[in-house]
Design a protein around this motif. Structure first.
Motif, PDB file in Angstrom:
ATOM      1  N   THR B 182       2.400   1.421  -4.078  1.00  0.00           N
ATOM      2  CA  THR B 182       2.857   0.308  -4.939  1.00  0.00           C
ATOM      3  C   THR B 182       3.708  -0.702  -4.166  1.00  0.00           C
ATOM      4  OG1 THR B 182       4.895   1.433  -5.538  1.00  0.00           O
ATOM      5  CG2 THR B 182       2.970   1.873  -6.925  1.00  0.00           C
ATOM      6  N   GLU B 211     -12.430  -2.194  -5.142  1.00  0.00           N
ATOM      7  CA  GLU B 211     -11.333  -2.777  -5.904  1.00  0.00           C
ATOM      8  C   GLU B 211      -9.992  -2.152  -5.486  1.00  0.00           C
ATOM      9  OE1 GLU B 211     -12.348  -3.104  -9.996  1.00  0.00           O
ATOM     10  OE2 GLU B 211     -10.376  -3.902 -10.525  1.00  0.00           O
ATOM     11  N   THR B 215      -6.853  -4.036  -3.789  1.00  0.00           N
ATOM     12  CA  THR B 215      -5.523  -3.961  -4.407  1.00  0.00           C
ATOM     13  C   THR B 215      -4.461  -3.565  -3.386  1.00  0.00           C
ATOM     14  OG1 THR B 215      -6.435  -3.438  -6.573  1.00  0.00           O
ATOM     15  CG2 THR B 215      -4.149  -2.762  -6.163  1.00  0.00           C
ATOM     16  N   SER B 218      -3.802  -6.653  -1.388  1.00  0.00           N
ATOM     17  CA  SER B 218      -2.983  -7.659  -2.104  1.00  0.00           C
ATOM     18  C   SER B 218      -1.533  -7.215  -2.206  1.00  0.00           C
ATOM     19  CB  SER B 218      -3.465  -7.832  -3.550  1.00  0.00           C
ATOM     20  OG  SER B 218      -4.834  -7.990  -3.608  1.00  0.00           O
ATOM     21  N   THR B 219      -1.355  -5.915  -2.453  1.00  0.00           N
ATOM     22  CA  THR B 219      -0.008  -5.402  -2.654  1.00  0.00           C
ATOM     23  C   THR B 219       0.804  -5.532  -1.366  1.00  0.00           C
ATOM     24  OG1 THR B 219      -0.929  -3.899  -4.305  1.00  0.00           O
ATOM     25  CG2 THR B 219       1.290  -3.413  -3.507  1.00  0.00           C
ATOM     26  N   TYR B 299     -10.384  -9.606  -6.104  1.00  0.00           N
ATOM     27  CA  TYR B 299      -9.499  -8.601  -6.695  1.00  0.00           C
ATOM     28  C   TYR B 299      -8.085  -8.810  -6.160  1.00  0.00           C
ATOM     29  CZ  TYR B 299     -13.943  -6.247  -7.670  1.00  0.00           C
ATOM     30  OH  TYR B 299     -15.203  -5.939  -8.085  1.00  0.00           O
ATOM     31  N   THR B 300      -7.267  -9.489  -6.940  1.00  0.00           N
ATOM     32  CA  THR B 300      -5.947  -9.819  -6.410  1.00  0.00           C
ATOM     33  C   THR B 300      -4.825  -9.106  -7.161  1.00  0.00           C
ATOM     34  OG1 THR B 300      -5.942 -11.723  -7.847  1.00  0.00           O
ATOM     35  CG2 THR B 300      -6.673 -12.087  -5.576  1.00  0.00           C
ATOM     36  N   ASP B 301      -5.183  -8.129  -7.962  1.00  0.00           N
ATOM     37  CA  ASP B 301      -4.151  -7.369  -8.668  1.00  0.00           C
ATOM     38  C   ASP B 301      -3.215  -6.683  -7.680  1.00  0.00           C
ATOM     39  OD1 ASP B 301      -5.020  -8.075 -11.079  1.00  0.00           O
ATOM     40  OD2 ASP B 301      -5.723  -6.086 -11.700  1.00  0.00           O
ATOM     41  N   SER B 303      -0.472  -3.493  -7.236  1.00  0.00           N
ATOM     42  CA  SER B 303      -0.064  -2.216  -7.802  1.00  0.00           C
ATOM     43  C   SER B 303       1.455  -2.155  -7.820  1.00  0.00           C
ATOM     44  CB  SER B 303      -0.628  -1.074  -6.943  1.00  0.00           C
ATOM     45  OG  SER B 303      -0.385   0.163  -7.558  1.00  0.00           O
ATOM     46  N   THR B 304       2.011  -1.865  -8.982  1.00  0.00           N
ATOM     47  CA  THR B 304       3.478  -1.772  -9.091  1.00  0.00           C
ATOM     48  C   THR B 304       3.856  -0.417  -9.671  1.00  0.00           C
ATOM     49  OG1 THR B 304       3.469  -2.657 -11.321  1.00  0.00           O
ATOM     50  CG2 THR B 304       3.643  -4.252  -9.529  1.00  0.00           C
ATOM     51  N   LYS B 307       3.014  -0.531 -13.266  1.00  0.00           N
ATOM     52  CA  LYS B 307       1.591  -0.591 -13.590  1.00  0.00           C
ATOM     53  C   LYS B 307       0.789  -0.272 -12.326  1.00  0.00           C
ATOM     54  CE  LYS B 307      -1.347  -3.549 -16.326  1.00  0.00           C
ATOM     55  NZ  LYS B 307      -1.637  -4.914 -16.780  1.00  0.00           N
ATOM     56  N   LYS B 309      -2.041   1.128  -9.735  1.00  0.00           N
ATOM     57  CA  LYS B 309      -3.509   1.225  -9.687  1.00  0.00           C
ATOM     58  C   LYS B 309      -3.862   2.580  -9.058  1.00  0.00           C
ATOM     59  CE  LYS B 309      -4.227  -3.024 -11.014  1.00  0.00           C
ATOM     60  NZ  LYS B 309      -4.979  -3.362 -12.218  1.00  0.00           N
TER      61      LYS B 309
END
Lengths: 313, 313, 313, 313
Positions: B182, B211, B215, B218-219, B299-301, B303-304, B307, B309
């Motif tokens: 995360t 995906e 992620t 991105s994270t 896919y730019t989400d 992970s935190t 929330k 992933k």
């Protein structure tokens, strides 16, 4: 933990990679089948790879990544050539190799030679997602003939080619394809190329079948001044998949990212339609890591008509 | 045709890649097993991949290609750093990540943090081919602690690191590892790095779990100025395997083949011992083809902790 | 529809019934393993069959239905005999055949002969659910010796038996067990029986390996006046499983349901402990349907030391 | 040892018996396929079982042992009846149940009711080895209708039957067949029988699905004075397969071997054509061993329209 539950599928396609090593894939639909005089052809839906063409029990390609294979087979040699006008395809029954060749504005004639008329008819009918109607392009010609015989005649005629793209089944023990991976065969290929011509062949897997891959490389190197092995990852083939480029003059290693990008923009009709291949992909596929370089040095046998090499699985 | 007959093996290890997609590998020997408070650990021989470490039913690595994974995990960040003295490894139970880190003449201290004491004991005893006795190197220290807690404390102390190498199991649904992928976790990593420090993490598969891979990228990108995804082919993991590099200053894309080769010669004790990684491998693994570049954009989400992933298979 | 979702188990035991026919069973626990000079022994938990003994990759028996096999092996001959005092068991490593023999009040001595000391030690330690401590009964004696040699000596001595129960592995090609299914072997058995003595052997599957089953029947028929084939369904063995009874005088077909029930009550210590065998089961197992009767007539070959028959899978 | 090498078949039919338990069978030919409004139908060749009919991914029967199933379904009730003139078959798409019914000289009318017209057409065309042209016998009538509706009407009319043979798919969760295994359904069956009439149904597996088998038995017992469970081994169904007979008057347990043999000779056209069923088979199939008798006592639930029982795999 972390595992979702599985559906109890009843119909499975099994690819035996080696003794004690198999990939099982569930098939949940049968679209079409045909028995030709040469082979048995199915179109099924594999749950994770989508529509798949299976010939004689082997996946030829799937919608999941056929574009990775066909773009990697066609564009490195054609871009390296720079101005392909006449292109010969040996095999390539799905019509997707033809599809990639016909992207070139420069191409005036693309001849596809396949021994199995029925497979071509079948492809036209059932594999639209692969060929995108390229069979019906005016520049395309399909010849039903043994590829090796066609080459012999082409070499003697004035009908030579700028590029020859060899898209055949693996050289499995006992298969007629074994004779399409020998030095004598590549000499015929060379004889059918114009000056500055280029060739490429699929070359099995550099990881799963390392010795065969190295043999194809050595054999092409024994015929052409320039021989370049390269590889991409193909999930449908359960691993890294290899190709070998050959030429007397042209060299894909001379193209850097921006030159690849420039040629894509210049030579292709709708350059944005490419899905896998670009400047980065080009550079990456030719970078051979240390252990594979060592293997290529180690296995230097040459496949000849008299003493051909083949795969036993 | 071309098919050799198969041996009727009775014991099979099955990796479920997805619903309707499985890799079956025959195991013909059991070397060791142990049940720890955290996990179940086996060492078996897989017919085609050799000795394999299996934790909770998942292959962690095999002698067939563990070197591909461990060299690709360690050398891009450490060479990009240029002068790693203090290195932290999170996970890495086999001891092979430690082995690669200790190749550096510059390394004075390598701390390996693992929550499971029994796994480390087990590795010392049964995985000599992996760790090459690196556990017993004077520069190595093993700390039995939760990795995230260790990082929190390290960040507050003066004991910061030049490089942090994250070698953990996948973020499977329900696994405690989910919290080690995360944004908050990577902030802790950043806090435990010295100026000019670098980090890397294994990042699942860019093809099988695209995906999730995107992620993780991105994270890391949301925390570090420089984030670089890369990938190599791992037969043991049934596909292409991904990593993400992060740093505020250093960038592995700045190194060309010859600079990589120069640093290998300069920084490593026995540079010729590397088996996979070299200048070409370095360039190749960072070349992301067109479709994967598009996926990374799509896919730019992030992970935190709130929330996170995770993978569902 | 109607299908529940499946758990993605990773460890599978595979029984190859024939080319193109296999039973896959998930194993979710390993209890014990040992490598003896003769064989490799595992105790695992099969998800659907419970604890299972696997020797050299073959399930020997499972808690799901070991009682079906062991009761069907022992009680038809011992009840047909009517007053068994001295019983010899060849094989029977789990101790469950011994358990069934020791149920008889009349039994004064039960000798179990096994070539593999380690397997017996292993059974004592790990297979309590099978042997119920019968190894430690005062009437039991374990002899570590080759079964055939033991029989030769027994036949020459005064130490003959009322019943000989042959509980061996299948006569697989290349296995030493092949010589324990020949005419010469059954002559040794006959020579080691007292007057009125009875014998029984497991006899492979009358459906899966019909010819082998028929051969064992013919061979016993060539040595004993009375030979009776019979069969029960064993899920653990993937089908119907067969036995052959032999004797010069006694005949299990002479017992009707009520006589079987009477003898069970009279001869056994705790008759209610039987789980599968009763009067109905006895009658049912000796009823051979039309197609199997025809097969027994058709395959009349006799296995001899010189020309032994064996299974190829 | 003892293991022959295996062929690397690529197409497998998988029967999931339970979570963690599957039978894999190689299919080496596809004869025919059809998608009807109700189901998906294939005829394939299974390597070890021969030609097989597969509906919605489940083997219905194979040439290896369809005769065991169909003879065991039809002859116990029809012989117990003694003079069947009008017979109703519910389901039985292959036409093999019809084939067995038409063996009786006494039969004047055999009505087969199936909801799926296409399946019957398909059977006529591709399953000649099953139906032996019985569809074209003058005494046969095929009615395309829902079986339960047909029974309701038949019960109200004068068109009642001497025997009703229920040859349906398993009562899988969610399947319409669930309503053809309830008390209300069997009351309709009873209402459509003449005096002295008999019925039989396939009843899933007494070993694999013991509770379901026992429920079908209890349910029939709640409707008919006489209910008789019985079972035979079916390799194609991976185990013992069960049936339940019901009647107000007739009882197959009253027939001994010689009476069965006498009736076979008297009532059947070509009595020697039976392959599995004879006097011994009859006696054997009704002998229920101790553990199954206990299970039948233990599970006494009744399936009703309101609270039907079904299988979850």
């Amino acid at each position: 933990m972390g595992m979702k539950k599985l559906t109890p599928w009843t119909s499975w396609y099994v690819e035996w990679i080696d003794d004690g090593d198999a990939s099982f894939k569930a098939a949940n639909q049968l679209y079409a089948m045909e028995k030709t005089p040469y082979q048995e052809v199915f179109v099924v839906n594999l749950l994770t790879l989508g529509k798949a063409l299976i010939i004689d029990g082997k996946v030829q390609s799937t919608l999941f990544d056929e574009f990775v294979y066909h773009e990697s087979l066609v564009h490195p040699p054609l871009l390296a050539h720079g101005n392909p006008e006449r292109v010969l395809i040996l095999g390539g029954g799905e019509g997707a190799t033809l599809r990639e060749v016909l992207r070139y504005k420069t191409v005036k004639k693309a001849v596809m030679v396949d021994i199995d008329e029925k497979v071509v008819e079948f492809s036209k009918k059932y594999l639209q997602e692969w060929h995108h109607n390229s069979f019906f392009d005016k520049r395309a010609e399909v010849v039903i003939e043994d590829g090796r015989k066609y080459l012999e005649n082409a070499g003697k005629s004035d009908e030579k080619f700028d590029a020859i793209v060899i898209d055949l089944v693996d050289p499995l023990a006992g298969s007629p394809a074994v004779k399409l991976y020998t030095r004598e065969f590549y000499q015929l290929v060379k004889g059918a190329l114009k000056e500055g011509g280029v060739m490429v062949t699929q070359a099995t897997s550099p990881v799963l079948y390392q010795e065969m891959f190295a043999t194809i490389h050595s054999t092409i190197k024994s015929v052409f001044k320039i021989a370049r092995p390269y590889a991409v990852y193909m999930r449908s083939y359960n691993g890294l998949w290899g190709f070998v480029f050959g030429s007397e003059e042209k060299d894909p290693l001379q193209l850097n990212e921006s030159e690849v990008e420039r040629r894509i923009r210049e030579l292709l009709v709708n350059p944005e339609d490419l899905r896998y291949y670009d400047g980065d992909a080009h550079i990456g596929m030719f970078k051979i890591p240390k252990n594979l370089k060592q293997a290529l040095k180690k296995y230097t046998d040459i496949s000849t008509d008299e003493k051909p090499k083949y795969l036993e699985i």
